[in-house]
Design a protein around this motif. Sequence first.
Motif, mmCIF file in Angstrom:
data_model
loop_
_atom_site.group_PDB
_atom_site.id
_atom_site.type_symbol
_atom_site.label_atom_id
_atom_site.label_comp_id
_atom_site.label_asym_id
_atom_site.label_seq_id
_atom_site.Cartn_x
_atom_site.Cartn_y
_atom_site.Cartn_z
ATOM 1 N N PRO A 85 21.082 -13.422 -6.705
ATOM 2 C CA PRO A 85 21.694 -13.012 -5.347
ATOM 3 C C PRO A 85 21.413 -13.484 -4.156
ATOM 4 C CG PRO A 85 19.853 -11.521 -6.484
ATOM 5 C CD PRO A 85 20.268 -12.599 -7.353
ATOM 6 N N ARG A 86 20.305 -14.048 -4.109
ATOM 7 C CA ARG A 86 19.946 -14.739 -2.766
ATOM 8 C C ARG A 86 20.812 -15.962 -2.547
ATOM 9 N NH1 ARG A 86 13.868 -15.531 -0.916
ATOM 10 N NH2 ARG A 86 14.869 -15.544 0.974
ATOM 11 N N LEU A 87 21.419 -16.689 -3.485
ATOM 12 C CA LEU A 87 22.159 -17.746 -3.252
ATOM 13 C C LEU A 87 23.641 -17.460 -3.317
ATOM 14 C CD1 LEU A 87 22.406 -20.708 -3.557
ATOM 15 C CD2 LEU A 87 22.667 -20.830 -6.083
ATOM 16 N N ARG A 88 23.877 -16.362 -3.702
ATOM 17 C CA ARG A 88 25.239 -15.863 -3.475
ATOM 18 C C ARG A 88 25.338 -15.144 -2.015
ATOM 19 N NH1 ARG A 88 28.401 -15.113 -7.994
ATOM 20 N NH2 ARG A 88 27.237 -15.148 -9.945
ATOM 21 N N GLY A 89 24.178 -14.483 -1.467
ATOM 22 C CA GLY A 89 24.056 -13.987 -0.188
ATOM 23 C C GLY A 89 24.441 -15.303 0.719
ATOM 24 N N ALA A 121 25.660 -5.127 -3.053
ATOM 25 C CA ALA A 121 24.345 -5.916 -3.205
ATOM 26 C C ALA A 121 24.147 -6.147 -4.787
ATOM 27 C CB ALA A 121 23.157 -4.903 -2.858
ATOM 28 N N LEU A 122 23.498 -7.389 -5.057
ATOM 29 C CA LEU A 122 23.289 -7.675 -6.339
ATOM 30 C C LEU A 122 21.698 -7.501 -6.847
ATOM 31 C CD1 LEU A 122 25.156 -11.113 -6.671
ATOM 32 C CD2 LEU A 122 25.903 -8.713 -7.521
ATOM 33 N N HIS A 123 21.374 -6.983 -8.085
ATOM 34 C CA HIS A 123 20.143 -7.019 -8.540
ATOM 35 C C HIS A 123 19.338 -7.940 -9.012
ATOM 36 C CE1 HIS A 123 17.680 -5.372 -11.867
ATOM 37 N NE2 HIS A 123 16.729 -5.164 -11.149
ATOM 38 N N VAL A 223 27.232 -1.203 -9.929
ATOM 39 C CA VAL A 223 28.405 -1.898 -10.708
ATOM 40 C C VAL A 223 27.735 -2.264 -12.085
ATOM 41 C CG1 VAL A 223 30.012 -4.172 -10.572
ATOM 42 C CG2 VAL A 223 29.302 -2.808 -8.401
ATOM 43 N N LEU A 224 28.607 -2.088 -13.129
ATOM 44 C CA LEU A 224 27.883 -2.480 -14.300
ATOM 45 C C LEU A 224 28.520 -3.722 -14.903
ATOM 46 C CD1 LEU A 224 27.781 1.344 -15.811
ATOM 47 C CD2 LEU A 224 25.947 -0.071 -14.640
ATOM 48 N N GLY A 225 27.640 -4.570 -15.774
ATOM 49 C CA GLY A 225 28.358 -5.607 -16.617
ATOM 50 C C GLY A 225 28.338 -5.457 -17.758
ATOM 51 N N PRO A 230 23.280 -2.933 -15.318
ATOM 52 C CA PRO A 230 23.784 -2.990 -13.949
ATOM 53 C C PRO A 230 23.667 -4.393 -13.354
ATOM 54 C CG PRO A 230 21.647 -1.714 -13.870
ATOM 55 C CD PRO A 230 22.198 -2.048 -15.421
ATOM 56 N N ILE A 231 24.485 -4.995 -12.658
ATOM 57 C CA ILE A 231 24.342 -5.991 -11.994
ATOM 58 C C ILE A 231 24.358 -6.184 -10.517
ATOM 59 C CG2 ILE A 231 25.832 -7.517 -13.904
ATOM 60 C CD1 ILE A 231 27.999 -7.176 -12.352
ATOM 61 N N GLY A 232 24.587 -4.950 -9.866
ATOM 62 C CA GLY A 232 24.686 -4.613 -8.614
ATOM 63 C C GLY A 232 25.136 -3.327 -8.281
#
Length: 266
Positions: A85-89, A121-123, A223-225, A230-232
């Motif tokens: 998630p930090r790289l996506r952010g 947000a992502l987990h 948000v469920l994968g 949960p992925i976020g």
Amino acid sequence: MSMDEAPEPGGGGAPRGGRTSAAGSVLEKSLRILEAVAAPGGPHRLAEVTAAAAVPKSSTFRILASLAEQGFVRQEADGRYGVGPRLRGLSALVSGGEPASIGRILDELRQAAGGQTVHLALHSGETITYIRKLESEQPFRTASRVGMRMPLHTTAIGKSILAHLPGTEVRELIAATGLAPRTPRTLTRAEELYAQLAEVRARGFALDDEENEPTIRCIGAAVLGPGGRPIGGVSVTTVTFLVSREEIESYAPALRAATAALAPLL
């Protein structure tokens, strides 16, 4: 001897000018590993990342562990490595956006929620990381920002994620991190949190009622994968002196529709 000076195991020879080996410095290796993790077709196995980055396997494993701890890489349940998630952010900050459909879904939710602030947000492990924020159309601003990491137990998104994790994993997370208070309303007793997580599962959303920040009230859903993990999550953020608890809970149908629409995109 520092990490940047240490020779590779079995590499032979002394360190040269802060470089670990012909493969490059730790920084150079880390950047190539991040490129390999982010390459199409991921998540990738350790051997694939090692080969693509041209970094010895022992160093690749060590660097990946550090990157995963910091949230730049995510280790999947089967051991493969994907973008964290930090790289996506960071990517969102640099590019100024994300796929248009994600932005459209979040904006539609903001409009359905009366122009309130919306977060995506992502987990990652013990935290969530905000990767998108749509500011409120109201005359107030929250302290959150893209790239910020937040605890799970104090936020609506975090509690919605905890509610969908296996019970043993939730207990392990609480044992490892504790339930540190951020405000006087933060849930700091495990029994209270477990009871609230059961309510979240039953109604499909979580509420943060000044538990993370004074005067701030949020509603969030996961948000469920694949497999329901949960992925976020997504949240609608309001201020308590403008939006009642009853009103914010009325946003739940639009919120759940947004998380369902986002699932295949994330």
